[in-house]
Design a protein around this motif. Structure first.
Motif, PDB file in Angstrom:
ATOM      1  N   ASP A  40     178.994  44.398 127.359  1.00 35.56           N
ATOM      2  CA  ASP A  40     178.037  44.011 128.407  1.00 35.56           C
ATOM      3  C   ASP A  40     177.010  45.118 128.624  1.00 35.56           C
ATOM      4  OD1 ASP A  40     179.323  41.617 128.753  1.00 35.56           O
ATOM      5  OD2 ASP A  40     180.403  42.208 130.564  1.00 35.56           O
ATOM      6  N   THR A  41     177.475  46.355 128.596  1.00 32.10           N
ATOM      7  CA  THR A  41     176.569  47.493 128.798  1.00 32.10           C
ATOM      8  C   THR A  41     175.611  47.657 127.629  1.00 32.10           C
ATOM      9  OG1 THR A  41     178.277  48.648 130.081  1.00 32.10           O
ATOM     10  CG2 THR A  41     176.479  49.981 129.198  1.00 32.10           C
ATOM     11  N   PHE A  47     166.674  43.813 123.135  1.00 32.38           N
ATOM     12  CA  PHE A  47     165.723  42.723 123.337  1.00 32.38           C
ATOM     13  C   PHE A  47     165.423  41.994 122.035  1.00 32.38           C
ATOM     14  CE2 PHE A  47     164.966  45.940 126.609  1.00 32.38           C
ATOM     15  CZ  PHE A  47     165.106  45.162 127.755  1.00 32.38           C
ATOM     16  N   GLY A  48     165.018  40.752 122.170  1.00 33.60           N
ATOM     17  CA  GLY A  48     164.706  39.905 121.032  1.00 33.60           C
ATOM     18  C   GLY A  48     164.805  38.452 121.438  1.00 33.60           C
ATOM     19  N   PHE A  49     164.999  37.563 120.457  1.00 36.05           N
ATOM     20  CA  PHE A  49     165.041  36.133 120.742  1.00 36.05           C
ATOM     21  C   PHE A  49     166.328  35.471 120.267  1.00 36.05           C
ATOM     22  CE2 PHE A  49     160.503  37.118 120.669  1.00 36.05           C
ATOM     23  CZ  PHE A  49     160.112  36.557 121.879  1.00 36.05           C
ATOM     24  N   ASN A  50     166.917  35.939 119.153  1.00 34.43           N
ATOM     25  CA  ASN A  50     168.075  35.278 118.568  1.00 34.43           C
ATOM     26  C   ASN A  50     169.231  36.253 118.419  1.00 34.43           C
ATOM     27  OD1 ASN A  50     166.666  32.722 117.989  1.00 34.43           O
ATOM     28  ND2 ASN A  50     165.522  33.961 116.512  1.00 34.43           N
ATOM     29  N   ALA A  63     177.609  37.862 126.708  1.00 35.54           N
ATOM     30  CA  ALA A  63     177.521  37.409 128.098  1.00 35.54           C
ATOM     31  C   ALA A  63     176.373  38.069 128.852  1.00 35.54           C
ATOM     32  CB  ALA A  63     178.845  37.677 128.816  1.00 35.54           C
ATOM     33  N   ALA A  64     176.140  39.349 128.611  1.00 34.77           N
ATOM     34  CA  ALA A  64     175.107  40.084 129.344  1.00 34.77           C
ATOM     35  C   ALA A  64     173.762  40.085 128.628  1.00 34.77           C
ATOM     36  CB  ALA A  64     175.559  41.522 129.584  1.00 34.77           C
ATOM     37  N   SER A  65     173.713  39.563 127.413  1.00 34.89           N
ATOM     38  CA  SER A  65     172.453  39.569 126.657  1.00 34.89           C
ATOM     39  C   SER A  65     171.421  38.660 127.330  1.00 34.89           C
ATOM     40  CB  SER A  65     172.704  39.093 125.222  1.00 34.89           C
ATOM     41  OG  SER A  65     171.480  38.957 124.517  1.00 34.89           O
ATOM     42  N   MET A  67     168.740  37.543 125.684  1.00 34.66           N
ATOM     43  CA  MET A  67     168.003  36.817 124.654  1.00 34.66           C
ATOM     44  C   MET A  67     168.080  35.313 124.917  1.00 34.66           C
ATOM     45  SD  MET A  67     168.738  38.855 121.108  1.00 34.66           S
ATOM     46  CE  MET A  67     168.709  40.654 121.049  1.00 34.66           C
ATOM     47  N   PRO A  68     167.002  34.589 124.693  1.00 33.32           N
ATOM     48  CA  PRO A  68     166.988  33.146 125.001  1.00 33.32           C
ATOM     49  C   PRO A  68     167.882  32.312 124.105  1.00 33.32           C
ATOM     50  CG  PRO A  68     164.935  33.813 123.942  1.00 33.32           C
ATOM     51  CD  PRO A  68     165.672  35.070 124.266  1.00 33.32           C
ATOM     52  N   LYS A  69     168.095  32.729 122.870  1.00 34.51           N
ATOM     53  CA  LYS A  69     168.921  31.966 121.939  1.00 34.51           C
ATOM     54  C   LYS A  69     170.166  32.782 121.598  1.00 34.51           C
ATOM     55  CE  LYS A  69     165.940  28.597 121.469  1.00 34.51           C
ATOM     56  NZ  LYS A  69     166.240  27.224 121.953  1.00 34.51           N
ATOM     57  N   LYS A  70     171.324  32.244 122.002  1.00 35.26           N
ATOM     58  CA  LYS A  70     172.589  32.937 121.729  1.00 35.26           C
ATOM     59  C   LYS A  70     173.547  31.942 121.078  1.00 35.26           C
ATOM     60  CE  LYS A  70     173.094  34.302 126.049  1.00 35.26           C
ATOM     61  NZ  LYS A  70     173.618  35.025 127.243  1.00 35.26           N
ATOM     62  N   TRP A  71     174.100  32.339 119.926  1.00 32.71           N
ATOM     63  CA  TRP A  71     174.972  31.475 119.153  1.00 32.71           C
ATOM     64  C   TRP A  71     176.367  32.085 119.054  1.00 32.71           C
ATOM     65  CZ3 TRP A  71     172.457  27.328 116.323  1.00 32.71           C
ATOM     66  CH2 TRP A  71     171.054  27.368 116.398  1.00 32.71           C
ATOM     67  N   LEU A  72     177.377  31.225 119.087  1.00 32.39           N
ATOM     68  CA  LEU A  72     178.745  31.621 118.769  1.00 32.39           C
ATOM     69  C   LEU A  72     179.168  30.846 117.533  1.00 32.39           C
ATOM     70  CD1 LEU A  72     181.545  32.865 119.198  1.00 32.39           C
ATOM     71  CD2 LEU A  72     182.049  30.966 120.765  1.00 32.39           C
ATOM     72  N   SER A  73     179.511  31.560 116.471  1.00 30.19           N
ATOM     73  CA  SER A  73     179.946  30.908 115.245  1.00 30.19           C
ATOM     74  C   SER A  73     181.370  31.328 114.922  1.00 30.19           C
ATOM     75  CB  SER A  73     179.004  31.259 114.082  1.00 30.19           C
ATOM     76  OG  SER A  73     179.143  32.620 113.724  1.00 30.19           O
TER      77      SER A  73
END
Length: 262
Positions: A40-41, A47-50, A63-65, A67-73
């Motif tokens: 989290d820290t 910073f970024g988008f993906n 959880a703390a990011s 960024m607008p697009k976050k994926w879990l694979s």
């Protein structure tokens, strides 16, 4: 014929089952809590988008990011998974365009991969120049690692027995070959390797002491690396938000529909 999930998986499903069981034990909960706090820290100021978290859906590494697009694979469907898995794929073949991801988090993936070098090569491929990689791993040169070594001889393991724990120095060499510059490493899990949740919490105070007096003896490490591209210099923020194209990904919802149809 019913389609097999993750037929060419880079990670043995038996190893993952053992790993998931360990995460529910007191020692697993203890390490997971420390890693979650540190991640989290670290991620809040990247910073970024993906951003992509690969594996370990029991923990939200992003959880703390912001960024607008976050994926879990993940490489396989997990029954009663606490988090929604967006993509299923072989960890050695990431279904993302080259230079399309700003942040990748690998929580204890390399230790159970058949081809950890290939996993890292794929991560380097999909990261943008100056993109970030965060890796969580067990530290063999710790009290927990020592108990694991003794348990291996006696057949009584404290940590998942199938894991091939990679030393930090070895990992740094691998990253260097991929032009990944290690920014900083963090160690944690200085409590004695005991099975009682009550006593693990009582020894929690030792985390601060261990970080100060024997910083390289923590049970786990978290390493952050930056992808460097020779001959390139960033002048300022030049990100351009665009839709991330995932050419070969298999959405989990489609996988479920396919299985029901068969």
């Amino acid at each position: 014929m019913k389609e097999k999930v993750n037929q060419n998986c880079n990670i043995d499903s038996t190893n993952w089952q053992e790993w998931h069981q360990w995460l529910r034990q007191p020692s697993g909960n203890y390490i997971r809590a420390w890693e979650q706090n540190l991640l989290d820290t670290l991620t809040v100021d990247i910073f970024g988008f993906n951003a992509v978290q690969i594996g370990m859906p029991q923990m939200d590494c992003l959880a703390a990011s912001r960024m607008p697009k976050k994926w879990l694979s993940n490489d396989t469907i997990i029954a009663n998974s606490p988090r929604k898995i967006a993509l299923l794929h072989d960890f050695a073949e990431l279904p993302f365009d080259s230079q399309s991801i700003d942040l990748v988090v690998l929580p204890h993936v390399l230790e159970f991969a058949r081809e950890p070098h290939q996993v890292l090569r794929e991560v380097e491929r999909v990261l943008i120049p100056e993109g970030r990689l965060i890796i969580c791993g067990f530290n063999a040169t710790s009290l927990w690692g020592a108990r694991q070594a003794i348990g291996r001889m006696a057949g009584r393991y404290y940590l998942p027995r199938s894991g091939d724990f990679i030393s930090l120095s070895r990992l740094k060499d691998w990253l260097k070959l991929l032009n990944m510059e290690v920014d900083r490493g963090h160690f944690g899990g200085y409590a004695p390797p005991i099975d009682s949740e009550k006593w693990l919490q009582r020894f929690h105070f030792i985390e601060g002491v261990g970080e100060r007096w024997w910083p390289y003896m923590g049970a786990v490490y978290v390493v952050q690396a930056i992808k460097r591209v020779k001959g390139m210099h960033l002048i300022g923020p030049v990100w351009k938000q665009k839709k991330l194209r995932v050419p070969n990904a298999v959405p989990v919802t489609n996988r479920h529909h396919s299985e029901r149809a068969d």
